[in-house]
Structures are given as structure tokens and as C-alpha cells.
Write a protein that holds these residues in place. Sequence first.
Motif, PDB file in Angstrom:
ATOM      1  N   VAL A 130       0.229   4.217   9.936  1.00 56.98           N
ATOM      2  CA  VAL A 130      -0.477   3.073   9.372  1.00 56.98           C
ATOM      3  C   VAL A 130      -1.800   3.471   8.727  1.00 56.98           C
ATOM      4  O   VAL A 130      -2.054   3.175   7.555  1.00 56.98           O
ATOM      5  CB  VAL A 130      -0.708   2.001  10.456  1.00 56.98           C
ATOM      6  N   ASN A 131      -2.665   4.116   9.484  1.00 59.91           N
ATOM      7  CA  ASN A 131      -4.005   4.402   8.962  1.00 59.91           C
ATOM      8  C   ASN A 131      -3.971   5.386   7.790  1.00 59.91           C
ATOM      9  O   ASN A 131      -4.768   5.284   6.858  1.00 59.91           O
ATOM     10  CB  ASN A 131      -4.900   4.923  10.090  1.00 59.91           C
ATOM     11  N   GLN A 132      -3.044   6.345   7.820  1.00 57.72           N
ATOM     12  CA  GLN A 132      -2.871   7.264   6.701  1.00 57.72           C
ATOM     13  C   GLN A 132      -2.457   6.506   5.442  1.00 57.72           C
ATOM     14  O   GLN A 132      -2.984   6.742   4.345  1.00 57.72           O
ATOM     15  CB  GLN A 132      -1.832   8.330   7.045  1.00 57.72           C
ATOM     16  N   ASN A 133      -1.516   5.585   5.600  1.00 58.14           N
ATOM     17  CA  ASN A 133      -1.047   4.828   4.447  1.00 58.14           C
ATOM     18  C   ASN A 133      -2.113   3.878   3.910  1.00 58.14           C
ATOM     19  O   ASN A 133      -2.180   3.627   2.708  1.00 58.14           O
ATOM     20  CB  ASN A 133       0.236   4.072   4.811  1.00 58.14           C
ATOM     21  N   ILE A 134      -2.939   3.337   4.801  1.00 60.25           N
ATOM     22  CA  ILE A 134      -4.046   2.500   4.349  1.00 60.25           C
ATOM     23  C   ILE A 134      -5.022   3.322   3.504  1.00 60.25           C
ATOM     24  O   ILE A 134      -5.433   2.903   2.417  1.00 60.25           O
ATOM     25  CB  ILE A 134      -4.778   1.861   5.549  1.00 60.25           C
ATOM     26  N   MET A 135      -5.387   4.509   4.002  1.00 54.44           N
ATOM     27  CA  MET A 135      -6.325   5.347   3.252  1.00 54.44           C
ATOM     28  C   MET A 135      -5.744   5.760   1.901  1.00 54.44           C
ATOM     29  O   MET A 135      -6.457   5.789   0.886  1.00 54.44           O
ATOM     30  CB  MET A 135      -6.715   6.582   4.061  1.00 54.44           C
ATOM     31  N   GLU A 136      -4.466   6.093   1.865  1.00 52.91           N
ATOM     32  CA  GLU A 136      -3.831   6.414   0.579  1.00 52.91           C
ATOM     33  C   GLU A 136      -4.000   5.261  -0.406  1.00 52.91           C
ATOM     34  O   GLU A 136      -4.380   5.464  -1.561  1.00 52.91           O
ATOM     35  CB  GLU A 136      -2.340   6.696   0.770  1.00 52.91           C
ATOM     36  N   LEU A 137      -3.703   4.045   0.066  1.00 56.84           N
ATOM     37  CA  LEU A 137      -3.794   2.882  -0.813  1.00 56.84           C
ATOM     38  C   LEU A 137      -5.224   2.671  -1.294  1.00 56.84           C
ATOM     39  O   LEU A 137      -5.466   2.456  -2.486  1.00 56.84           O
ATOM     40  CB  LEU A 137      -3.283   1.638  -0.087  1.00 56.84           C
ATOM     41  N   LEU A 138      -6.178   2.732  -0.385  1.00 55.43           N
ATOM     42  CA  LEU A 138      -7.576   2.519  -0.762  1.00 55.43           C
ATOM     43  C   LEU A 138      -8.038   3.538  -1.791  1.00 55.43           C
ATOM     44  O   LEU A 138      -8.721   3.195  -2.772  1.00 55.43           O
ATOM     45  CB  LEU A 138      -8.462   2.590   0.486  1.00 55.43           C
ATOM     46  N   ILE A 139      -7.654   4.790  -1.604  1.00 50.31           N
ATOM     47  CA  ILE A 139      -8.105   5.841  -2.519  1.00 50.31           C
ATOM     48  C   ILE A 139      -7.408   5.729  -3.870  1.00 50.31           C
ATOM     49  O   ILE A 139      -8.020   5.959  -4.924  1.00 50.31           O
ATOM     50  CB  ILE A 139      -7.899   7.225  -1.876  1.00 50.31           C
ATOM     51  N   ILE A 140      -6.131   5.343  -3.875  1.00 49.87           N
ATOM     52  CA  ILE A 140      -5.445   5.118  -5.159  1.00 49.87           C
ATOM     53  C   ILE A 140      -6.105   3.964  -5.910  1.00 49.87           C
ATOM     54  O   ILE A 140      -6.351   4.045  -7.121  1.00 49.87           O
ATOM     55  CB  ILE A 140      -3.946   4.825  -4.942  1.00 49.87           C
ATOM     56  N   LEU A 141      -6.412   2.882  -5.193  1.00 52.22           N
ATOM     57  CA  LEU A 141      -7.080   1.742  -5.830  1.00 52.22           C
ATOM     58  C   LEU A 141      -8.410   2.168  -6.441  1.00 52.22           C
ATOM     59  O   LEU A 141      -8.751   1.776  -7.569  1.00 52.22           O
ATOM     60  CB  LEU A 141      -7.303   0.618  -4.808  1.00 52.22           C
ATOM     61  N   ASP A 142      -9.165   2.976  -5.698  1.00 48.39           N
ATOM     62  CA  ASP A 142     -10.452   3.434  -6.201  1.00 48.39           C
ATOM     63  C   ASP A 142     -10.282   4.298  -7.446  1.00 48.39           C
ATOM     64  O   ASP A 142     -11.041   4.178  -8.417  1.00 48.39           O
ATOM     65  CB  ASP A 142     -11.182   4.218  -5.110  1.00 48.39           C
ATOM     66  N   ALA A 143      -9.263   5.158  -7.425  1.00 46.18           N
ATOM     67  CA  ALA A 143      -9.006   6.022  -8.582  1.00 46.18           C
ATOM     68  C   ALA A 143      -8.655   5.200  -9.817  1.00 46.18           C
ATOM     69  O   ALA A 143      -9.138   5.469 -10.927  1.00 46.18           O
ATOM     70  CB  ALA A 143      -7.881   7.007  -8.256  1.00 46.18           C
ATOM     71  N   VAL A 144      -7.801   4.184  -9.616  1.00 47.80           N
ATOM     72  CA  VAL A 144      -7.390   3.333 -10.738  1.00 47.80           C
ATOM     73  C   VAL A 144      -8.583   2.535 -11.274  1.00 47.80           C
ATOM     74  O   VAL A 144      -8.763   2.388 -12.488  1.00 47.80           O
ATOM     75  CB  VAL A 144      -6.246   2.393 -10.304  1.00 47.80           C
ATOM     76  N   SER A 196      -5.120  -1.040 -18.744  1.00 44.62           N
ATOM     77  CA  SER A 196      -3.760  -1.396 -18.306  1.00 44.62           C
ATOM     78  C   SER A 196      -3.763  -2.422 -17.172  1.00 44.62           C
ATOM     79  O   SER A 196      -4.750  -2.604 -16.462  1.00 44.62           O
ATOM     80  CB  SER A 196      -3.013  -0.147 -17.833  1.00 44.62           C
ATOM     81  N   ASP A 197      -2.624  -3.090 -17.031  1.00 41.69           N
ATOM     82  CA  ASP A 197      -2.363  -3.977 -15.900  1.00 41.69           C
ATOM     83  C   ASP A 197      -1.619  -3.143 -14.869  1.00 41.69           C
ATOM     84  O   ASP A 197      -0.421  -2.877 -15.017  1.00 41.69           O
ATOM     85  CB  ASP A 197      -1.515  -5.170 -16.358  1.00 41.69           C
ATOM     86  N   VAL A 198      -2.324  -2.699 -13.831  1.00 40.06           N
ATOM     87  CA  VAL A 198      -1.788  -1.693 -12.913  1.00 40.06           C
ATOM     88  C   VAL A 198      -1.372  -2.331 -11.586  1.00 40.06           C
ATOM     89  O   VAL A 198      -2.116  -3.133 -11.013  1.00 40.06           O
ATOM     90  CB  VAL A 198      -2.827  -0.583 -12.654  1.00 40.06           C
ATOM     91  N   PHE A 199      -0.195  -1.934 -11.113  1.00 34.98           N
ATOM     92  CA  PHE A 199       0.312  -2.357  -9.808  1.00 34.98           C
ATOM     93  C   PHE A 199       0.476  -1.109  -8.945  1.00 34.98           C
ATOM     94  O   PHE A 199       1.090  -0.133  -9.378  1.00 34.98           O
ATOM     95  CB  PHE A 199       1.654  -3.078  -9.952  1.00 34.98           C
ATOM     96  N   VAL A 200      -0.062  -1.161  -7.724  1.00 32.82           N
ATOM     97  CA  VAL A 200       0.014  -0.022  -6.803  1.00 32.82           C
ATOM     98  C   VAL A 200       0.850  -0.450  -5.601  1.00 32.82           C
ATOM     99  O   VAL A 200       0.466  -1.355  -4.858  1.00 32.82           O
ATOM    100  CB  VAL A 200      -1.378   0.435  -6.344  1.00 32.82           C
ATOM    101  N   ILE A 201       2.004   0.200  -5.409  1.00 38.44           N
ATOM    102  CA  ILE A 201       2.935  -0.165  -4.335  1.00 38.44           C
ATOM    103  C   ILE A 201       2.677   0.719  -3.124  1.00 38.44           C
ATOM    104  O   ILE A 201       2.738   1.950  -3.219  1.00 38.44           O
ATOM    105  CB  ILE A 201       4.396  -0.002  -4.796  1.00 38.44           C
ATOM    106  N   GLN A 202       2.406   0.095  -1.992  1.00 33.49           N
ATOM    107  CA  GLN A 202       2.201   0.848  -0.757  1.00 33.49           C
ATOM    108  C   GLN A 202       2.432  -0.080   0.434  1.00 33.49           C
ATOM    109  O   GLN A 202       1.728  -1.069   0.615  1.00 33.49           O
ATOM    110  CB  GLN A 202       0.787   1.434  -0.694  1.00 33.49           C
ATOM    111  N   SER A 203       3.434   0.249   1.241  1.00 36.45           N
ATOM    112  CA  SER A 203       3.686  -0.501   2.469  1.00 36.45           C
ATOM    113  C   SER A 203       2.859   0.123   3.589  1.00 36.45           C
ATOM    114  O   SER A 203       2.860   1.344   3.758  1.00 36.45           O
ATOM    115  CB  SER A 203       5.182  -0.446   2.812  1.00 36.45           C
ATOM    116  N   LEU A 204       2.164  -0.706   4.357  1.00 37.97           N
ATOM    117  CA  LEU A 204       1.229  -0.187   5.352  1.00 37.97           C
ATOM    118  C   LEU A 204       1.912  -0.017   6.705  1.00 37.97           C
ATOM    119  O   LEU A 204       1.513  -0.601   7.713  1.00 37.97           O
ATOM    120  CB  LEU A 204       0.009  -1.108   5.436  1.00 37.97           C
ATOM    121  N   CYS A 205       2.946   0.814   6.702  1.00 37.27           N
ATOM    122  CA  CYS A 205       3.730   1.083   7.901  1.00 37.27           C
ATOM    123  C   CYS A 205       3.303   2.432   8.489  1.00 37.27           C
ATOM    124  O   CYS A 205       2.361   3.065   8.017  1.00 37.27           O
ATOM    125  CB  CYS A 205       5.218   1.081   7.557  1.00 37.27           C
TER     126      CYS A 205
END
Length: 312
Positions: A64-78, A52-61
Motif C-alpha cells: 500500500v504505502n509503496q504504491n501511494i508514494m509511486e502515485l504521489l511522485i508520478i503526480l508531482d512529475a506530471v 495535456s489532459d493526463v490520467f494516472v492509473i494506480q490502485s492503492l493495494c
Amino acid sequence: MDGRLQIFAGNSNPRLAQAIVGVLETPLGRAEVSSWSDGETRVRLEENVRGSDVFVIQSLCTPVNQNIMELLIILDAVKRASAARITAVIPYYAYARQEKKTAGREPISAKLLANLLTTAGADRVLTIDLHAPAIEGFFDIPVDHLRATPILAAHFRRLGLTDFVVVSPDAGAVVRADEFRRRAGGSLAIISKKRPGPEVAEVLEMVGDVAGRDAVIVDDIIATGGTLLQAAELLRERGARRIFAAAVHGVFAGQALERIQASPIEKVFVTDTIPLPEGMCTDKVEVLTVAPLLAEAIMRIHKDLSISALFT
């Protein structure tokens, strides 16, 4: 891309994510994004993304560091689930004001974040109004850098003001303020300032006449509000009739909203790249959505169409 379009989101800005998929008329991908009992982030995709062509939406607000880790781990999972292409959709890019060394023994945190996103699995990045455009060069993958200034300018134009001045609160915001002026009308004024310390601004002088005229201060970020409020005070001293502000990212750290509420600013226009703090008084703040802009950019990336055509 032959792969189907799939969109996932972290927990940083669920309202914006839902608005984006609403415009696209596609469902938000099912995924569990939560925390283990010890505070570590837990992610599990509940849909097949292979090919699939996957888009992961996450604002790094904030947080901040919690949201960054969420994004990194979602990217890794995908990535580990064999997606064909992964785009990190980051409406607000954190650490963007740490894009260079201002003294010895300092990191370049914006570059570190770029490295982390690439390592985690992002094939490209879609973002809005980076504080420093040079951050695009920190990535070795494509970066689609959108601008929300046209959205702010179009809304301000609808107010029907006939005699106003667009004010750049410092030299770094002149290009953005001038684009706002070209789209909304008015003349341009520039405030000169210096920073004697981190998150401390000191106004020096202003070029331009605001006496008896409405003024709109244009910037990319409102963080503590220090720069904005100092500019507003100077405009009031110089005889501005009414004072407005327009910024892309409303961080509103600390007591910023309370300070704005007590200031001479009549209205602050921001976008929804960052959700407003819960339970805060926001009578003076009006939020404009970037969901249609991001949705159009996502579809154009998916179909391999031009992004720059959005701003012609």
C-alpha cells in the motif's frame, strides 16, 4: 479540454492499466517508474505532457504505502511537466476504512491521503466504490465515484438462478446489497454484526429467510475474509442451498484465499481493481474486469460529459 489525452500508470496493477488503454485504443504513456538502490521511488516521464489532459492509473493495494508514494511522485512529475489537467485514477482507494475516529488519539488516515493527493498535483480523482462515500467530502477537488455493483449484478444474473437471496453481511452494506438485488433480482436478507476489535467481526443475528434457497453475500471489500466466512457459516446453519459471494475489491489479506477455499462458499466474484496474489489457489474466485467502465469514465471526463449517465 483542448489538451490531448495521455494515460500513465504506476506498477500496482499493470494488467488493468493495459486493459483500459486497450479499450480506449490509445497507447500507455512511456514513463520509468522504478526504485533507486536505497528503495526510494524513481520516476521519469519519457513523453512531453505540456498542455495535456493526463490520467494516472494506480490502485492503492499491497504494498500500500509503496504504491501511494509511486502515485504521489508520478503526480508531482506530471504537474511539474506542465500538464493542463491531472486526474488520479484510483480503482482501489487505500485507508478508506480509516475514515473516522473510533477512539481517542487516532488519525483520520483517509483524509490525510486525500490531502496528499491534492498537494501532489491531482486536479480530480476517479475511483470505484469507496468504502465510505463520505470520503468524497475529504477532497477539495472533484471526485468521480464509480460503482461496480452493476457489473457484479449483471454477471450474477447471467448465471440463471431463479430462487435466491441477496445477503448484506452487515448494516453498512445494505444499500449496496439492495442495489444488487434490484439489478439481479431475488429477495434481501440482512446480517447484524458488531466489531469488538480491529478486523474482528462477531455475527449477532439475521433478518430474512434463506432455507432451501441460494444465497449471495454482497459487500465492497473482502480483506481477511472474516466477515464473509462468518456470514457463510450462518447461512449454512440457516439452511441455504448454495452460497456465493460478490465483492468489488478483493484484498485477500493474509490467509483469506485459503480460508475461502476451505469454506462452504461455492464461488466468489470480484473485480480486477486489485490484482490477485501471485501463486495463490484461486479455484473459487472469478474476476470480472472494470476496464470498460474506467475507460468510458476517462473518455467522458476528457470530453466533459456526464459521468452519472453511466448509472441511469
